[in-house]
Enzyme design. Structure first.
Site, mmCIF file in Angstrom:
data_model
loop_
_atom_site.group_PDB
_atom_site.id
_atom_site.type_symbol
_atom_site.label_atom_id
_atom_site.label_comp_id
_atom_site.label_asym_id
_atom_site.label_seq_id
_atom_site.Cartn_x
_atom_site.Cartn_y
_atom_site.Cartn_z
ATOM 1 N N TYR A 155 67.245 40.950 31.564
ATOM 2 C CA TYR A 155 67.707 40.295 30.335
ATOM 3 C C TYR A 155 68.179 41.338 29.314
ATOM 4 O O TYR A 155 69.227 41.168 28.673
ATOM 5 C CB TYR A 155 66.560 39.460 29.768
ATOM 6 C CG TYR A 155 66.909 38.559 28.615
ATOM 7 C CD1 TYR A 155 67.625 37.379 28.813
ATOM 8 C CD2 TYR A 155 66.483 38.854 27.322
ATOM 9 C CE1 TYR A 155 67.919 36.531 27.761
ATOM 10 C CE2 TYR A 155 66.766 38.011 26.259
ATOM 11 C CZ TYR A 155 67.493 36.854 26.471
ATOM 12 O OH TYR A 155 67.769 36.022 25.422
ATOM 13 N N LYS A 159 71.955 41.592 27.879
ATOM 14 C CA LYS A 159 72.245 41.433 26.452
ATOM 15 C C LYS A 159 72.867 42.693 25.851
ATOM 16 O O LYS A 159 73.691 42.618 24.929
ATOM 17 C CB LYS A 159 70.966 41.055 25.699
ATOM 18 C CG LYS A 159 70.479 39.634 26.013
ATOM 19 C CD LYS A 159 71.552 38.587 25.769
ATOM 20 C CE LYS A 159 70.991 37.163 25.738
ATOM 21 N NZ LYS A 159 72.067 36.166 25.535
#
Length: 254
Positions: A155, A159
């Site tokens: 993640y 991002k």
């Protein structure tokens, strides 16, 4: 009184719950025609019904952002229905949290595909129409996890990639009247953070309390907090703000 997005068309991915739903609601309240997509058919149906009951002009569809053909077909449908796409919000996201030593290939690939491939497909499809009109606002949803977060190698990398993607689009599309910016939320009360609490084996209330203890403003974030930041970037008056990442986290992030 007309809202600031009167006459504009907004397209939001992952728009039926949490942050995405908050963004959709704000655009609708401010006069935009709103299209939103999601994989969660039940949530999509419920949100669509709620918005239509309030008299808002909306388009919704079950779409997988990692499927290029679905994305391109749906973007064209929205343009055919509403006449344009002026604002794109790449919000669709998933988590598959685990420590690196336990993270599977599927955990990695799923998160990368939804966040990066999905944002790429949607931005590439929408920019074609924006370039024709010499106007557009692209807002990508990043996260404070882009700065690193235990158990989120996938993640965090995705991002951080969103931020590089944002800055590059700002350079490439800026000459066509299109700005690209990113909002990076901190702890926000959503279904996704409820999932985090379950993974940690604690109640959602316990997770909120633990998070708030480290937030200078001493409260957790709500979807409306992120929607307000997205609206700033989407505003016609924000045309000189381009390639920026705004951390919305109740305090500074470095």
């Amino acid at each position: 009184m007309a809202g600031r997005f009167q006459g504009r068309v907004a397209f939001v991915t992952g728009g039926s719950r949490g942050i995405g739903k908050g963004i959709v609601e704000l655009f609708a309240e401010e006069g935009a025609k709103v299209a939103f997509i999601d994989l969660n058919e039940e949530a999509l149906r419920d949100t669509t019904m709620q918005l239509k009951e309030k008299g808002y002009d909306v388009f919704s569809k079950v779409v997988n952002v990692t499927d290029r053909e679905q994305v391109e077909k749906t973007v064209k449908e929205v343009v055919d229905t509403f006449g344009s796409i002026d604002i794109l919000v790449n919000n669709a996201g998933v988590i598959r949290d685990n420590l690196l030593i336990k993270m599977t290939d599927s955990d990695w690939e799923t998160v990368m595909d939804v966040h990066l491939k999905g944002s790429f497909y949607c931005a590439r499809a929408a920019q074609k129409y924006m370039v024709e009109r010499k106007y557009g606002r692209i807002i990508n949803i990043s996260s404070t996890s882009a700065l690193g977060n235990r158990g989120q190698a996938n993640y965090a990398a995705a991002k951080a990639g969103i931020q590089g993607f944002t800055k590059t689009l700002a350079i490439e599309l800026g000459p066509f009247g299109i700005t690209t910016n990113a909002v990076a939320p901190g702890f926000i009360e959503t279904e996704m953070t409820k999932e985090t609490a379950r993974r940690l084996g604690i109640s959602f209330e316990e997770l909120i309390n633990a998070s708030v203890a480290n937030i200078p403003v001493r409260r957790s974030g709500k979807p409306a907090d992120i929607a307000n930041a997205v609206a700033f970037f989407a505003d016609e008056k924000s045309s000189f703000v381009n390639g920026q990442v705004l951390y919305v986290a109740g305090g500074p992030k470095t």
